[in-house]
Design an enzyme around this catalytic site. Structure first.
Site, mmCIF file in Angstrom:
data_model
loop_
_atom_site.group_PDB
_atom_site.id
_atom_site.type_symbol
_atom_site.label_atom_id
_atom_site.label_comp_id
_atom_site.label_asym_id
_atom_site.label_seq_id
_atom_site.Cartn_x
_atom_site.Cartn_y
_atom_site.Cartn_z
ATOM 1 N N LYS A 111 0.708 -1.261 -0.038
ATOM 2 C CA LYS A 111 0.154 0.071 -0.052
ATOM 3 C C LYS A 111 0.775 1.406 0.196
ATOM 4 O O LYS A 111 0.274 2.582 -0.171
ATOM 5 C CB LYS A 111 -1.156 -0.140 1.127
ATOM 6 C CG LYS A 111 -2.086 -1.083 0.966
ATOM 7 C CD LYS A 111 -3.278 -0.824 1.718
ATOM 8 C CE LYS A 111 -4.314 -1.766 1.318
ATOM 9 N NZ LYS A 111 -5.642 -1.812 2.103
ATOM 10 N N LYS A 192 -5.021 -11.056 -5.370
ATOM 11 C CA LYS A 192 -6.196 -11.215 -4.701
ATOM 12 C C LYS A 192 -7.448 -10.224 -5.071
ATOM 13 O O LYS A 192 -6.942 -9.160 -5.435
ATOM 14 C CB LYS A 192 -5.994 -11.309 -3.323
ATOM 15 C CG LYS A 192 -5.800 -9.988 -2.710
ATOM 16 C CD LYS A 192 -6.313 -9.838 -0.932
ATOM 17 C CE LYS A 192 -6.185 -8.381 -0.566
ATOM 18 N NZ LYS A 192 -6.945 -8.245 0.457
ATOM 19 N N LYS A 195 -11.152 -4.830 -2.799
ATOM 20 C CA LYS A 195 -12.303 -3.684 -2.898
ATOM 21 C C LYS A 195 -11.531 -2.496 -3.540
ATOM 22 O O LYS A 195 -12.474 -1.787 -4.065
ATOM 23 C CB LYS A 195 -12.495 -3.165 -1.348
ATOM 24 C CG LYS A 195 -13.425 -4.138 -0.536
ATOM 25 C CD LYS A 195 -13.387 -3.358 0.729
ATOM 26 C CE LYS A 195 -13.644 -4.423 1.994
ATOM 27 N NZ LYS A 195 -13.504 -4.110 3.158
HETATM 28 P P1 ATP Z 1 -8.365 -4.193 0.181
HETATM 29 O O1 ATP Z 1 -8.378 -5.299 -0.850
HETATM 30 O O2 ATP Z 1 -9.057 -3.180 -0.499
HETATM 31 O O3 ATP Z 1 -7.281 -4.163 0.964
HETATM 32 P P2 ATP Z 1 -10.042 -6.222 1.439
HETATM 33 O O4 ATP Z 1 -10.782 -6.516 0.334
HETATM 34 O O5 ATP Z 1 -8.622 -6.934 2.120
HETATM 35 O O6 ATP Z 1 -9.582 -4.856 1.397
HETATM 36 P P3 ATP Z 1 -10.783 -6.157 4.193
HETATM 37 O O7 ATP Z 1 -11.838 -5.237 4.988
HETATM 38 O O8 ATP Z 1 -9.669 -5.699 4.304
HETATM 39 O O9 ATP Z 1 -10.954 -6.196 2.569
HETATM 40 O O10 ATP Z 1 -10.936 -7.464 4.584
HETATM 41 C C1 ATP Z 1 -12.097 -8.339 5.226
HETATM 42 C C2 ATP Z 1 -11.796 -9.691 5.121
HETATM 43 O O11 ATP Z 1 -11.816 -10.481 4.082
HETATM 44 C C3 ATP Z 1 -10.637 -10.217 5.816
HETATM 45 O O12 ATP Z 1 -10.754 -11.319 6.715
HETATM 46 C C4 ATP Z 1 -9.620 -10.566 4.807
HETATM 47 O O13 ATP Z 1 -8.966 -11.573 4.949
HETATM 48 C C5 ATP Z 1 -10.787 -11.188 3.787
HETATM 49 N N1 ATP Z 1 -10.348 -11.117 2.169
HETATM 50 C C6 ATP Z 1 -10.183 -9.922 1.471
HETATM 51 N N2 ATP Z 1 -9.917 -10.194 0.355
HETATM 52 C C7 ATP Z 1 -10.024 -11.483 0.148
HETATM 53 C C8 ATP Z 1 -9.709 -12.340 -0.887
HETATM 54 N N3 ATP Z 1 -9.610 -11.973 -2.147
HETATM 55 N N4 ATP Z 1 -9.930 -13.874 -0.767
HETATM 56 C C9 ATP Z 1 -10.414 -14.282 0.591
HETATM 57 N N5 ATP Z 1 -10.466 -13.705 1.764
HETATM 58 C C10 ATP Z 1 -10.136 -12.205 1.475
#
Ligand code: ATP
Ligand code: LTN
Length: 327
Positions: A111, A192, A195
């Site tokens: 980031k 991955k 968001k």
């Molecule tokens: P960003 O990608 O913008 O950093 P994020 O999608 O990781 O955000 P978070 O709120 O940080 O969102 O994550 C919420 C939960 O979702 C966490 O437990 C994280 O491990 C899980 N998670 C996020 N992305 C994935 C993914 N691609 N596959 C499985 N689990 C995920």
């Protein structure tokens, strides 16, 4: 009963990765664990946020928690900044963590990449996360695979403090699913699903319209050999889609491979669209009912009171063990 804690950032676009990696576990655990689920708004401000949008997103995520099946009669649901103990404990942990270990966190490296200077909050993000977890004497933390390094750091800090002071914290374990733990981006299966990715077709958000879901899946990156087979190394795109199909339909990957033998990616993707649309429809319907209800606000207020009562006990113990304050 073992205690469970987890959190999701209110940054919009809750997607299939969040659902399959984290939220699905939240629901599974609540029958035989004491569960605390948080909307981590203080983590969200480690990157710039529009204040009005942030408020909206807090309620969006809270409504989605309930829409996927988190039951406020069984679990505590609340907003992080409503319980002051998170920020308080975070400082105590900051003083017991090292810049070296924080510099090694891959999320921070990702980031802050290509930025001349990064906010200190982005750097100490994992310490606040450790505070979230340790504040509630948490045993189990259900999260996606991408959080493994942060959980390890939380454990290290807890063990370090327990050794240096009186035993103060429960040392938690992460809980990661085998399937769903890492859902990849549809446009680039080496990353991955996220968001914050710019391309909206890289993810399927839980509230996407069926037409958007169809477009994203039909556009998803695959390969040129045309065989529906699970092989993460050589066929990461199809493997990711098989993973999603399998978790949502309950069919195993070998069953799906057999079903699509001799058929092309087009047929496979068309069916996957149906599976995803069908799985998300009831979530969307419940979300619409809850999102603008007074009940949602009441649930969050009640959750904050219950969480705060636990947090206060932990902070009392922390202050005693550290010699802070006069009480
Ligand atoms: P960003 O990608 O913008 O950093 P994020 O999608 O990781 O955000 P978070 O709120 O940080 O969102 O994550 C919420 C939960 O979702 C966490 O437990 C994280 O491990 C899980 N998670 C996020 N992305 C994935 C993914 N691609 N596959 C499985 N689990 C995920
Ligand atoms: N960093 C987590 C969100 C998060 C979290 C937590 C998860 C903040 N505090 C405590 C579990 C427990 C993420 O998903 N990116």
């Amino acid at each position: 009963m073992k205690r469970v804690f987890s959190g999701v950032q209110p940054t919009g676009n809750i997607h299939l990765g969040n659902y399959l990696g984290a939220l699905k576990q939240f629901v599974e655990l609540q029958d035989d664990h004491e569960c605390i689920y948080c909307i981590v708004d203080m983590h969200a401000i480690t990157v710039p946020q529009d204040p009005k949008e942030l408020r909206d997103h807090i309620l969006d995520v809270a409504a989605l928690y309930l829409a996927v099946g988190v039951d406020p009669k069984k679990s505590i649901v609340f907003v992080q900044s409503d319980v002051p103990g998170h920020a308080e404990l975070s400082w105590v942990l900051t003083c017991n963590s090292y810049t070296g270990e924080l510099s090694r966190m891959t999320q921070f490296k990702d980031k802050s990449k290509n930025k001349e200077s990064a906010p200190t909050g982005l750097f100490s993000y994992p310490v606040l996360m450790a505070a979230d977890i340790l504040l509630y004497d948490t045993d189990i933390v259900p999260v996606g695979n991408d959080q493994k390094q942060h959980i390890e750091l939380c454990r290290d800090i807890a063990i370090r403090i327990n050794n240096k002071y009186k035993k103060t914290f429960v040392v938690p374990d992460g809980r990661f699913l085998k399937e769903g733990a890492r859902i990849m981006a549809l446009d680039d299966p080496t990353k991955k699903m996220s968001k914050s990715a710019e391309n909206i077709h890289s993810r399927i958000s839980l509230l996407d319209e069926p037409s958007k879901i169809k477009k994203s899946i039909m556009k998803a990156t695959t390969d040129s050999d045309g065989v529906v087979r699970f092989d993460v190394e050589n066929k990461p795109g199809i493997s990711n889609l098989l993973n999603i199909y399998s978790v949502l339909s309950g069919m195993t990957v070998p069953e799906l491979e057999a079903k699509y033998e001799g058929k092309g990616y087009g047929d496979f993707k068309k069916d996957l669209v149906e599976v995803v649309v069908e799985a998300l429809a009831p979530i969307k319907e419940r979300y619409e009912q809850i999102r603008h209800s007074d009940e949602l606000i009441e649930i969050l207020k009640d959750g904050a009171v219950r969480a705060d009562a636990i947090a206060k006990q932990t902070m009392k113990r922390v202050k005693e063990n550290f010699g802070l304050g006069i009480e």
